[in-house]
Design a protein around this motif. Structure first.
Motif, PDB file in Angstrom:
ATOM      1  N   LEU A 162      19.444  19.655  17.107  1.00  0.00           N
ATOM      2  CA  LEU A 162      18.020  19.967  16.961  1.00  0.00           C
ATOM      3  C   LEU A 162      17.161  18.833  17.523  1.00  0.00           C
ATOM      4  O   LEU A 162      16.118  19.069  18.136  1.00  0.00           O
ATOM      5  CB  LEU A 162      17.691  20.208  15.480  1.00  0.00           C
ATOM      6  CG  LEU A 162      16.262  20.640  15.159  1.00  0.00           C
ATOM      7  CD1 LEU A 162      15.877  21.892  15.942  1.00  0.00           C
ATOM      8  CD2 LEU A 162      16.099  20.888  13.662  1.00  0.00           C
ATOM      9  N   ALA A 163      17.658  17.613  17.335  1.00  0.00           N
ATOM     10  CA  ALA A 163      16.869  16.454  17.780  1.00  0.00           C
ATOM     11  C   ALA A 163      16.649  16.455  19.289  1.00  0.00           C
ATOM     12  O   ALA A 163      15.655  15.914  19.768  1.00  0.00           O
ATOM     13  CB  ALA A 163      17.547  15.159  17.343  1.00  0.00           C
ATOM     14  N   SER A 164      17.558  17.046  20.052  1.00  0.00           N
ATOM     15  CA  SER A 164      17.413  17.030  21.508  1.00  0.00           C
ATOM     16  C   SER A 164      17.154  18.416  22.093  1.00  0.00           C
ATOM     17  O   SER A 164      17.041  18.548  23.313  1.00  0.00           O
ATOM     18  CB  SER A 164      18.645  16.405  22.157  1.00  0.00           C
ATOM     19  OG  SER A 164      18.766  15.063  21.750  1.00  0.00           O
ATOM     20  N   ALA A 165      17.073  19.429  21.250  1.00  0.00           N
ATOM     21  CA  ALA A 165      16.743  20.770  21.751  1.00  0.00           C
ATOM     22  C   ALA A 165      15.272  20.795  22.147  1.00  0.00           C
ATOM     23  O   ALA A 165      14.466  20.026  21.614  1.00  0.00           O
ATOM     24  CB  ALA A 165      17.016  21.816  20.672  1.00  0.00           C
ATOM     25  N   ASN A 166      14.928  21.676  23.077  1.00  0.00           N
ATOM     26  CA  ASN A 166      13.505  21.825  23.409  1.00  0.00           C
ATOM     27  C   ASN A 166      12.996  23.239  23.145  1.00  0.00           C
ATOM     28  O   ASN A 166      11.868  23.565  23.471  1.00  0.00           O
ATOM     29  CB  ASN A 166      13.230  21.405  24.861  1.00  0.00           C
ATOM     30  CG  ASN A 166      13.917  22.312  25.861  1.00  0.00           C
ATOM     31  OD1 ASN A 166      14.623  23.246  25.482  1.00  0.00           O
ATOM     32  ND2 ASN A 166      13.718  22.049  27.134  1.00  0.00           N
ATOM     33  N   TRP A 200      11.305  30.122  21.709  1.00  0.00           N
ATOM     34  CA  TRP A 200      10.084  29.447  21.253  1.00  0.00           C
ATOM     35  C   TRP A 200      10.087  28.070  21.897  1.00  0.00           C
ATOM     36  O   TRP A 200      10.998  27.266  21.632  1.00  0.00           O
ATOM     37  CB  TRP A 200      10.086  29.278  19.730  1.00  0.00           C
ATOM     38  CG  TRP A 200      10.027  30.562  18.957  1.00  0.00           C
ATOM     39  CD1 TRP A 200      10.393  31.803  19.382  1.00  0.00           C
ATOM     40  CD2 TRP A 200       9.606  30.699  17.598  1.00  0.00           C
ATOM     41  NE1 TRP A 200      10.218  32.718  18.380  1.00  0.00           N
ATOM     42  CE2 TRP A 200       9.745  32.066  17.267  1.00  0.00           C
ATOM     43  CE3 TRP A 200       9.131  29.822  16.632  1.00  0.00           C
ATOM     44  CZ2 TRP A 200       9.405  32.546  16.007  1.00  0.00           C
ATOM     45  CZ3 TRP A 200       8.807  30.301  15.383  1.00  0.00           C
ATOM     46  CH2 TRP A 200       8.932  31.659  15.083  1.00  0.00           C
ATOM     47  N   ASP A 201       9.103  27.808  22.686  1.00  0.00           N
ATOM     48  CA  ASP A 201       9.039  26.544  23.420  1.00  0.00           C
ATOM     49  C   ASP A 201       8.504  25.445  22.503  1.00  0.00           C
ATOM     50  O   ASP A 201       7.336  25.481  22.092  1.00  0.00           O
ATOM     51  CB  ASP A 201       8.133  26.725  24.642  1.00  0.00           C
ATOM     52  CG  ASP A 201       8.237  25.571  25.617  1.00  0.00           C
ATOM     53  OD1 ASP A 201       8.665  24.474  25.190  1.00  0.00           O
ATOM     54  OD2 ASP A 201       7.899  25.762  26.790  1.00  0.00           O
ATOM     55  N   LEU A 202       9.358  24.505  22.176  1.00  0.00           N
ATOM     56  CA  LEU A 202       8.954  23.434  21.248  1.00  0.00           C
ATOM     57  C   LEU A 202       8.263  22.275  21.952  1.00  0.00           C
ATOM     58  O   LEU A 202       7.854  21.311  21.312  1.00  0.00           O
ATOM     59  CB  LEU A 202      10.190  22.895  20.500  1.00  0.00           C
ATOM     60  CG  LEU A 202      10.999  23.914  19.696  1.00  0.00           C
ATOM     61  CD1 LEU A 202      12.190  23.222  19.035  1.00  0.00           C
ATOM     62  CD2 LEU A 202      10.137  24.591  18.628  1.00  0.00           C
ATOM     63  N   THR A 203       8.144  22.363  23.271  1.00  0.00           N
ATOM     64  CA  THR A 203       7.549  21.231  23.997  1.00  0.00           C
ATOM     65  C   THR A 203       6.033  21.322  24.063  1.00  0.00           C
ATOM     66  O   THR A 203       5.369  20.351  24.430  1.00  0.00           O
ATOM     67  CB  THR A 203       8.093  21.126  25.433  1.00  0.00           C
ATOM     68  OG1 THR A 203       7.755  22.322  26.150  1.00  0.00           O
ATOM     69  CG2 THR A 203       9.590  20.945  25.434  1.00  0.00           C
ATOM     70  N   ASP A 204       5.465  22.478  23.727  1.00  0.00           N
ATOM     71  CA  ASP A 204       4.010  22.646  23.795  1.00  0.00           C
ATOM     72  C   ASP A 204       3.403  22.548  22.408  1.00  0.00           C
ATOM     73  O   ASP A 204       3.862  23.181  21.493  1.00  0.00           O
ATOM     74  CB  ASP A 204       3.655  24.003  24.390  1.00  0.00           C
ATOM     75  CG  ASP A 204       3.456  23.903  25.898  1.00  0.00           C
ATOM     76  OD1 ASP A 204       3.616  22.791  26.416  1.00  0.00           O
ATOM     77  OD2 ASP A 204       3.139  24.927  26.503  1.00  0.00           O
TER      78      ASP A 204
END
Ligand code: AMP
Ligand code: MG
Length: 406
Positions: A377-381, A402-406
């Motif tokens: 999870l720590a490195s997923a995006n 679901w894009d976690l980078t935005d």
């Protein structure tokens, strides 16, 4: 079991927006305006010079056409920015003037210093100018009385800057929900202390608190309590839960089916204290609870770190952002092509950790589905969102992430 959507709705209904407040510009940053803002003054406030140079009457210097054919004028005054007693310009003279300094009455143009010899007593001007050149007119940016900001706008850096330029000290905004984060478990030890056999480091507290702040809300406290109902209650008292000092309590752990489930023990396994414990058809994150403790809302997350953070993403982040009126409460949903087959349990919506390649539009499952694999999870995006009724997703399928980078 209830669906993810049903539980999302329940959590959103539970976390109500706080009444608007008047916040200083510093505190208002990142919050949403609850009212339109009307300009109390014009901008610029007064006619001022747009250049460092000389205020003149344009008709005094038509003969200045080149360095070979200049015009010379006596410099009568020096007007730095901030000078408040600006004398009138007499025809046939110049005032040396700096950018932002008030235009003298009688002048109708500014000659940039670059078109002069820069003289302090007498100036030689080698280019003509025209009426109105390099003057920033009063009200040219904002007219007094105009609506310059709208309710619903986020107070960004530039919004704060505009408000300050208009002389406003504060703005009407929707305040951040005040959140208390409580981790439960007798096995938990704060990082920085040695572990005894059977103990683990407490990780949900700092993680959920960070996620709360990243969502825009305020963390009023993080506490770790062992599986002991009296100590749990003491934390509620310490942070003023019963005095209205907290809008939302987020707990983790202590809501599963075992013994020593402190959160369930405090709030009654039957939910008789206004907290309801439910099973949500999702993986990870099945055991969930929600309700009220006095004036505060409470959400009880499962203890496994991945379950806790995925639950936060699915239920709490959007609800907190909605309660703050933020314009994009949900993570952006994207379609991507799955690079390797994955399986999913029947009857549960599955959120797998993924690596989304924004350029190729492909997504790879990242790590096993089990909910203790925090490393992935720590490195997923992104989160791969697999529908309830799907048990297998072949490689090449277009899936929702679901894009976690935005
Ligand atoms: P529980 O929901 O309390 O049964 O906890 C489920 C699992 O998550 C157990 O392995 C706990 O040790 C672990 N866990 C619960 N809370 C935390 C926490 N705050 N930090 C790290 N692990 C936790
Ligand atoms: Mg526990």
């Amino acid at each position: 079991m209830r669906s993810v959507q049903e539980h999302q709705r329940a959590v959103t209904d539970l976390i109500r927006p706080r009444p608007p407040v008047t916040a200083t510009l510093v505190d208002a940053e990142g919050l949403v305006l609850t009212e339109d803002v009307i300009a109390p003054i014009s901008l610029p406030v007064f006619d001022n010079s747009g250049m460092d140079g000389y205020a003149v009457l344009a008709t005094d210097i038509p003969a200045a056409t080149s360095p070979e054919h200049p015009v010379t004028l006596p410099v009568a005054e020096d007007i730095p920015a901030g000078r408040t007693d600006v004398p009138t310009l007499a025809a046939g003279t110049a005032h040396r003037i700096m950018t932002g300094a008030p235009m003298p009455a009688g002048a109708d143009a500014v000659v940039p210093v670059e078109a002069t010899d820069g003289g302090a007593d007498v100036v030689t001007i080698s280019a003509p100018t025209a009426h109105g050149r390099h003057i920033r007119r009063a009200g040219g940016d904002v007219a007094e009385g105009a609506i310059v900001l709208r309710a619903g706008q986020v107070v960004s850096a530039s919004v704060a800057g505009l408000a300050a330029a208009l002389g406003l000290k504060d703005l009407p905004v929707r305040p951040r929900p005040r959140v208390l984060v409580i981790s439960t478990g007798s096995e938990l030890v704060e990082p920085g202390h040695p572990l005894q056999p059977g103990q683990i480091y407490e990780s949900n507290g700092v993680m959920i608190a960070a996620a709360v702040r990243a969502a825009g809300a305020e963390v009023v406290g993080t506490a770790t309590v062992p599986d002991d109902t009296a100590q749990f209650e003491a934390v509620l008292d310490r942070y003023g839960v019963h005095d209205g000092a907290v809008d939302l309590i987020i707990t983790s752990g202590g809501v599963s089916a075992g013994a020593y489930e402190v959160v369930k023990d405090v709030f009654g396994r039957s939910g008789d204290q206004g907290v309801e414990f439910v099973k949500v058809a999702m993986q990870p994150g099945m055991p969930q609870g929600f309700g009220r403790v006095g004036a505060a809302a409470i959400i009880t997350l499962p203890g496994n770190p991945v379950s806790a953070l995925v639950s936060f993403e699915v239920f709490l982040r959007p609800a907190l952002r909605r309660a703050m009126d933020l314009p994009a409460p949900d993570r952006p949903r994207r379609e991507a092509v799955l690079s390797e087959k994955i399986t999913s349990p029947p009857g549960k919506r599955q959120f797998r950790r993924g690596l989304l390649d924004h350029h190729t539009g492909t997504v790879t499952n990242y790590g096993p589905p089990a909910s203790h694999h925090l490393r992935y999870l720590a490195s997923a995006n992104c989160l791969l969102d697999v529908a309830e009724d799907v048990t297998e997703v072949p490689a090449g399928t277009r899936v929702q992430v679901w894009d976690l980078t935005d």
